[in-house]
Structures are given as structure tokens and as C-alpha cells.
Write an enzyme that holds these catalytic residues in place. Sequence first.
Site, mmCIF file in Angstrom:
data_model
loop_
_atom_site.group_PDB
_atom_site.id
_atom_site.type_symbol
_atom_site.label_atom_id
_atom_site.label_comp_id
_atom_site.label_asym_id
_atom_site.label_seq_id
_atom_site.Cartn_x
_atom_site.Cartn_y
_atom_site.Cartn_z
ATOM 1 C CB CYS A 134 5.992 7.153 8.189
ATOM 2 S SG CYS A 134 4.739 6.994 9.547
ATOM 3 C CB CYS A 137 4.577 9.891 10.605
ATOM 4 S SG CYS A 137 5.109 8.306 10.996
ATOM 5 C CG ASP A 138 5.464 12.484 7.503
ATOM 6 O OD1 ASP A 138 5.438 13.280 8.546
ATOM 7 O OD2 ASP A 138 6.528 12.014 7.210
#
Length: 316
Positions: A134, A137-138
Site C-alpha cells: 500500500c 499507507c506506507d
Amino acid sequence: MKQERDLVIIGGGAAGLSAAQYGARANLDTLLIEEMAPGGQALLIDGLENYPGILEPINGYDFSERLRAQAEAFGAEILSASVTSVSKSGDRFILETTEGRIEALAVILATGAVHRHIGVPGEEEFQGRGVSYCATCDGPFFKGKRMLVVGGGDAACDEAMFLSKLSDRVILTHRREAFRAQKSLVDRILNNPRIEIRLNTVVREIKGSKKVEAVVLEELGGKGLYDEAVDAVFVFIGSDPKSSLAGSATRDEAGSILTDERMETSVTGLFAAGDVRVSPFRQIVTACSDGAVAAHCAALHIDGVKAGQASAPQGS
Ligand code: NAP
């Protein structure tokens, strides 16, 4: 909570939430069951820019929230639970869930898909320590760092574009000569000076001590194996359908559920929508469309079941 429903939808992504909206709006007693936060994979989209009618790119979380609010505004109920089994008894479906047994006259499976892993040494070990599935997200953890993206489809290209906003050291590797992604995306990748493309290249190993420090790449038919220093590996190589609740419904060799144009599976009254079903093109807009068609046809099915029950002789 009411245990007997007209329509139960399993999965709260774009397909499920759209189905919930259409089901409730058709005056069905509609319950959507989701084990995580509603939104599904759309939650991970940084900027949704190809949904018809939405001119300014919208964040996937905000878009999902709108879908959820709209479904609830029309009267759909959302239950946070896991469904452990779906079976059929006569005209009724019986769902065992972590919140108890629920019965329904029709079920829509909108359970989506899970991301695939490359399956190389180091991938599992370094998950959360440099290996990610992701970018939204990261990605921010690796601002200005060296990032490797794996894959040649829309997801890999989209996410490489996103990561290139965070760093000018993004390498995109694809195992073949040609990308699978839409041409417009590929053109953007090719013209992005912050992304280096390595074709015919596969990841053989992910290495490091406490976190990812390098990958072993192999250029097929070229220079063979070599080490590349990277801080993060983002894997976007497609996904596998979550179709385990489909029982005897027919699936293809990849496990995706086959439906007719009404989104009905080979089991009468069991419908499927979104990434869990066989489809030539997976987009948010197609997931929403699947959900709408499935709910509409489920409503017709439910009308038929209710009419049959009303005309059945007393005691039958
Ligand atoms: P995909 O279209 O199935 O592409 C997967 C890519 O990963 C392919 O290029 C494939 O290579 C490669 N791959 C598969 N297994 C691999 C392995 N073991 N090692 C290395 N590479 C491997 O998957 P996706 O990109 O996740 O997209 C899924 C669906 O969502 C598609 O329908 C897509 O259109 C849609 N989507 C759309 C957007 C958008 O419209 N912006 C964004 C994301 C996703 P080969 O090409 O050699 O098979």
C-alpha cells in the site's frame, strides 16, 4: 439486531456499498456485513481521478465515506462482523457470523480480493519493515528514499506515480517487455523523470538486517543477477479473489466467481459484485455498477420468493 433480512451484502467496498444503497432504496430490508472499516481497496487510493462526473481527484477514504453515508441515508444497516459460512436451505440463505446467525432471501458477495505476494525470500520477513502492498499507507515513511515498485499493471503504475511525488529515486520493475496497464498511465510513467523503468526484470530476494536494505534483481536474458540498494519494496502484482464463501457457485481457474449479466451466480439468489467476480475490467466505477445491478436483480428475485411464499398453501 434483526436476524431475518431481505438482502444481506457481504463486503463493504465500492461494490458492496453501492449494492446496499440500491437495495435499501428499493425498499429491501438491507444489511451489509463488513469485517473491517467500510471502503475496501478504495480506501487506499490517493486521488481517484477517473470516476465519471468527479472532476477534482478525490481521496479514496472520502469517496468511501460518501458511499457509506449514502447507503445508510437510504436505510441500509451496516454490521461490523465476519461471516464464517453461507448455506442455503430452501429459499433462504443462512449466514453464520461472529455476531450470530442471520437469514436472508438473497445474498450479494462483494468480498473483493487480496493482494498477491511475490513469494521470494525476505518478502514475509520484511513486511512492515520495508515491504509494503500500500503506497498511500506506507509511502510517506520513505520520503526521499530509494523505492522499488514491482508489477506492470494499473496498480503498479498508479502507485509508482504516487511514490514519485515523495522521492526521485523510484525504480519500477516489470517481468515482461510490455506493460499491462492502460496506455495513458504507461505514457505518464515513461515521461516521469523521477521513475526509472527496468523491464524484463524480476525480484529474486529481498535482503536486509532490521529492515530492507537491498533486493536481488535478475534481468532476464540480460545481465543476470545483481544487487540493488533500496529502502522499500512496494508490490503490486495483482490480487486473488476472496471467494471462499461462495459455496458451490461456479468459479474460474483463478477462483473468481462467474456470474450472468444480472450478477447472479450459478446458485439461485446468490449474487456477486466487484473484484470477487470474473470481469474484464476492474475499476471503482465497474464495482459500483456491479453492485447496482446485483441489488436490482436481487430485489426482483426477492419479490419472486415473497410472491411464492404468499401463494403457498397454509402450513407448507
Ligand atoms: P493486474 O492488472 O493483474 O496486473 C498485475 C501485474 O503484475 C501484471 O503486469 C503481471 O505481469 C504482474 N505480475 C503478476 N504476478 C507476478 C509475479 N509473480 N511476479 C512479478 N510480476 C507479476 O493487477 P493490478 O495492477 O493490481 O490491477 C487489478 C485490476 O484493478 C485491473 O483490472 C486494473 O485495471 C484495476 N486497477 C485500475 C486502476 C486505475 O484505473 N487507475 C488502478 C489500480 C487497479 P504480466 O503483465 O506479465 O502478467
